[in-house]
Design a protein around this motif. Structure first.
Motif, short mmCIF file in Angstrom:
data_model
loop_
_atom_site.label_atom_id
_atom_site.label_comp_id
_atom_site.label_asym_id
_atom_site.label_seq_id
_atom_site.Cartn_x
_atom_site.Cartn_y
_atom_site.Cartn_z
N VAL A 22 42.51 42.64 36.65
CA VAL A 22 42.46 43.99 37.21
C VAL A 22 42.77 45.00 36.10
O VAL A 22 42.05 46.00 35.94
CB VAL A 22 43.46 44.15 38.39
N THR A 23 43.80 44.73 35.33
CA THR A 23 44.19 45.62 34.24
C THR A 23 43.09 45.72 33.18
O THR A 23 42.79 46.80 32.68
CB THR A 23 45.50 45.13 33.59
N GLU A 77 40.24 45.01 44.76
CA GLU A 77 39.06 45.87 44.77
C GLU A 77 39.33 47.14 43.99
O GLU A 77 40.40 47.73 44.10
CB GLU A 77 38.64 46.22 46.19
N MET A 78 38.35 47.55 43.20
CA MET A 78 38.35 48.85 42.54
C MET A 78 37.26 49.66 43.25
O MET A 78 36.10 49.26 43.24
CB MET A 78 38.05 48.71 41.05
N THR A 79 37.64 50.75 43.91
CA THR A 79 36.71 51.58 44.66
C THR A 79 36.56 52.92 43.96
O THR A 79 37.56 53.55 43.63
CB THR A 79 37.22 51.80 46.10
N SER A 88 40.31 53.97 43.05
CA SER A 88 41.54 53.42 43.64
C SER A 88 41.50 51.90 43.47
O SER A 88 40.43 51.30 43.49
CB SER A 88 41.64 53.76 45.12
N ILE A 89 42.68 51.33 43.32
CA ILE A 89 42.82 49.87 43.27
C ILE A 89 43.45 49.44 44.60
O ILE A 89 44.46 50.00 45.03
CB ILE A 89 43.74 49.43 42.10
#
Length: 124
Positions: A22-23, A77-79, A88-89
């Protein structure tokens, strides 16, 4: 009672294990934005291996999103907004144990149909 606690511990371990991915996606997106002025839904243009992420756009709001599910019951999820200016994560819990883990990371979404989503952060 021990089985639900064990399942939660396994999911938490897998969720934490996925955080570097994610990072890495966030870092690559920020680098791309510095160069272009916006984020991208085309992960092939980023400076990392993004094979574990799948991306798409919603039909209703035209929001872009990328998802990664490291284990059944939990995902990330990255939106993006429709113009790819902010994102947003979210931690996504698709089982009771998954929701319990995600609740530790963020705030439950109040959007109908996204009750399993917990927002971890929002970045502009």
């Amino acid at each position: 009672i021990a089985v639900p606690q064990y399942e939660k511990a396994v999911l938490k371990s897998r969720a934490v294990g996925a955080l570097p991915r994610v990072t890495a996606l966030e870092t690559a997106q920020k680098e791309y934005k510095m160069a272009t002025g916006h984020y991208t839904g085309d992960l092939s243009v980023l400076s990392i291996d993004t094979g574990i992420w799948s991306c798409n756009r919603t039909q209703t709001s035209n929001q872009g999103f990328c998802q990664h599910f490291p284990a059944p019951g939990i995902g990330w999820e990255m939106t993006f907004d429709p113009d790819y200016i902010s994102y947003s994560i979210y931690c996504i819990g698709t089982t009771d144990a998954g929701r319990a883990v995600c609740k530790e990371y963020g705030t439950a979404s109040d959007t109908p149909g996204r009750e399993n989503y917990f927002r971890v952060r929002h970045v502009r």
